[in-house]
Write a protein that holds these residues in place. Sequence first.
Motif, short mmCIF file in Angstrom:
data_model
loop_
_atom_site.label_atom_id
_atom_site.label_comp_id
_atom_site.label_asym_id
_atom_site.label_seq_id
_atom_site.Cartn_x
_atom_site.Cartn_y
_atom_site.Cartn_z
N THR A 19 2.05 11.84 -24.21
CA THR A 19 2.19 10.41 -23.96
C THR A 19 1.55 10.11 -22.60
O THR A 19 1.42 10.98 -21.75
CB THR A 19 3.67 9.99 -23.94
N VAL B 71 -1.00 7.13 -25.78
CA VAL B 71 -1.02 8.52 -26.21
C VAL B 71 -2.42 9.08 -25.98
O VAL B 71 -3.40 8.35 -26.10
CB VAL B 71 -0.69 8.62 -27.72
N LEU C 107 -5.59 6.71 -26.54
CA LEU C 107 -5.11 5.54 -27.28
C LEU C 107 -4.12 4.82 -26.37
O LEU C 107 -2.94 5.14 -26.34
CB LEU C 107 -4.41 5.98 -28.56
N ALA D 56 -6.20 6.32 -34.15
CA ALA D 56 -4.81 6.74 -34.26
C ALA D 56 -4.63 7.54 -35.55
O ALA D 56 -3.96 8.57 -35.57
CB ALA D 56 -3.89 5.53 -34.25
N ILE E 193 7.43 12.91 -28.67
CA ILE E 193 6.16 12.23 -28.88
C ILE E 193 5.95 11.88 -30.35
O ILE E 193 5.55 10.76 -30.68
CB ILE E 193 4.99 13.06 -28.29
N LEU E 194 6.30 12.79 -31.26
CA LEU E 194 6.09 12.49 -32.68
C LEU E 194 7.06 11.42 -33.15
O LEU E 194 6.70 10.54 -33.93
CB LEU E 194 6.23 13.76 -33.52
N GLU F 282 8.06 9.02 -31.57
CA GLU F 282 7.61 7.71 -31.16
C GLU F 282 6.35 7.28 -31.89
O GLU F 282 6.24 6.17 -32.39
CB GLU F 282 7.37 7.70 -29.65
N ILE F 283 5.36 8.20 -31.94
CA ILE F 283 4.06 7.73 -32.45
C ILE F 283 3.94 7.71 -33.96
O ILE F 283 3.21 6.89 -34.49
CB ILE F 283 2.87 8.51 -31.85
N ARG G 25 5.19 4.42 -35.28
CA ARG G 25 4.40 3.32 -34.73
C ARG G 25 2.99 3.31 -35.32
O ARG G 25 2.45 2.25 -35.65
CB ARG G 25 4.32 3.44 -33.21
N PHE G 26 2.38 4.49 -35.45
CA PHE G 26 1.03 4.53 -36.00
C PHE G 26 1.04 4.15 -37.48
O PHE G 26 0.09 3.56 -37.98
CB PHE G 26 0.41 5.91 -35.82
#
Lengths: 150, 319
Positions: free
Chosen positions: A44, A67, A78, B49, B240-241, B243-244, B247-248
Motif C-alpha cells: 500500500t 497501491v 495505482l 488494477a 492489503i488483499l 482492502e484492494i 475495491r478493485f
Amino acid sequence: MPIEVEVVSRVRELYHTDKADMVIIPGSEGEMGVLPNHALLLSTLGFGELRIVEGEDIVSFVVYGGVVDVRPDKVTVLADDAESLYELDMEQIEAARERARQLMEEGVAEDERAHIVQELRRAEIAAKVHQRAMKRPGQRIRTLEDEDEA
Amino acid sequence: MPTTREIKRRIRSVKNINQVTRALEAVSASSVRKAQAAMLASRPYSQHAYNVLVGVAAQVKGTPPHPLLEVREPVQRIAVVIITGDRGLAGAYNANIVRRATQFAERYGQPTHWVTVGRKGRDLIRRWIARKRRDENAAPFLREQKLVAEFSHLPAAPDLGDVAPIARVVFDEFLDEVDEVFIAYTNFINTMTQQPRVLPLLPLRPFEPRTRDILELVEPDPEVNYSNRSYIFEPSAEAILGEIIPRFTELQILQAVRESLASEHSARMVAMRNASESAESLADALQLEYNKARQLAITSEILDIIGGVEALAQQEEAP
C-alpha cells in the motif's frame, strides 16, 4: 536493464516510461527504492513523494495513498490520487493550509473535521515534497512543455 | 390512390417523428461526450488494477489469502451480471448484450443466477428465463436459472458509491451461492462500434475456459508469467488483499457500467440519426406523392371543365 514505470490515478494516466533506472516509492511502511530485478512486491502507498530516476533526470510526483505493484521489470503505481510536481501551485497550497488551520481553530462539525484534517494533511505533504525537491541539487523539475514534447 | 388530405396527414406525422428523433439525437450526442470522458478517465486505472490483481492471483498457491480468490472445482453454478440500459430506442444495443450473455449461459452449461443492471436487461432476461422454464425440451440447467437481483435507474454519471450495492450482491453470491461470477457489458470502441462481451469477475485468477466455444465469447486475460516466484506483501497479505480485492472488483464493475453507458448513448445517437434520415426520405417521397395526387386532381378538374365547355359549344352549333 531499465524498468518500465506506469503511474495512474483513479481519474487519469500521469506518466509512463520504459527506461527508468530506479524508482523511490512512498510505501505505507516507509520509503523504498526499487532497482531492476526487484522481487515481486505488493504494497500500500502512503502520502509522499514518488521519484523516478531516469538517467540524469528525476521525475517527481506527490501521491496520496493507493497501491504499488512491483515486478522484476515493471512498477505499476495505482494512486488514489496523484499530482505531478510541476502541477503543484504553492500559493494555492499555502492558502489551503491557512484556510484549513483557521477552520480547525474555529471548530467545525465532527463529520467535516475528518475531511479537513485529510485536506490539511495533503496540503502539508505537498508543501514538504515541493520544498525538498527544490533543495535537491541537480534535480530538474520537468515542466508542462516537457510533457507536451513527450 | 390516397387522397391529398390523407397524404398530407401522413406527411405531418412523419415530420413530427423526425422532430422527436432529431431531439433525441441531440440529447444523446451531448450525453455521449460526458459518458465517454468519464469512461476514458478511469479506464487506465481499472485496466492496470485488473492486470495487477490477476498477476497476484496467479501467484497464489495452497489456501487463498482472501476468500474472493478461492477457486472451486467443479463449478456447479454461476452468476452473470449483465449491464444494459433503462430505456430502449438505442438500436440493437440492449438486444445485442442480452443475446451475448444468454448465449454464454447456454454454452457454459451450468445453472445461472442473473443480476441485471438496467430496466431493459431485467425485462429481457426475465422473459428469456420464463421461456426456458416453459420449454420442455430445454436442458435441465436452463430451467434452473433465476434472477437474483435487479438494479435500475442508475444515475447519469455513476460513481463507486452507486455500484457498491451491485458489488455487495456479487460478493454475497460468490461467497454463498455460486462458484464463478461473470460480467456481461458493452465495451466502447468508438461512436460507431461497440462490442458486447463477457469477462470473468470472480474468483480473481487467470481465466481458463473449459471449452473452446466459451473462449469465443469471453475475453482472454492478460498474459502473466513469473509463476515460480511469490509475492512479498506490505504491510501484510491480509491487510492489503482485504482492502484492494473488494475495491478493485467494485472498480471493475464501475468501469463496465461506464463503458456500457458510453456505448448506450452512442448506439442511441446512431439509431436516432438513422431514424431521422429515414423520416426525411419518407417525407420527401410522400411530398412527391402528394404533388402528383394534387396535379391529378387539378388535371381531372380541368378536364371536367373543358368537357363541359365542349359540350356547351356543340349544343350551340347544333340547331
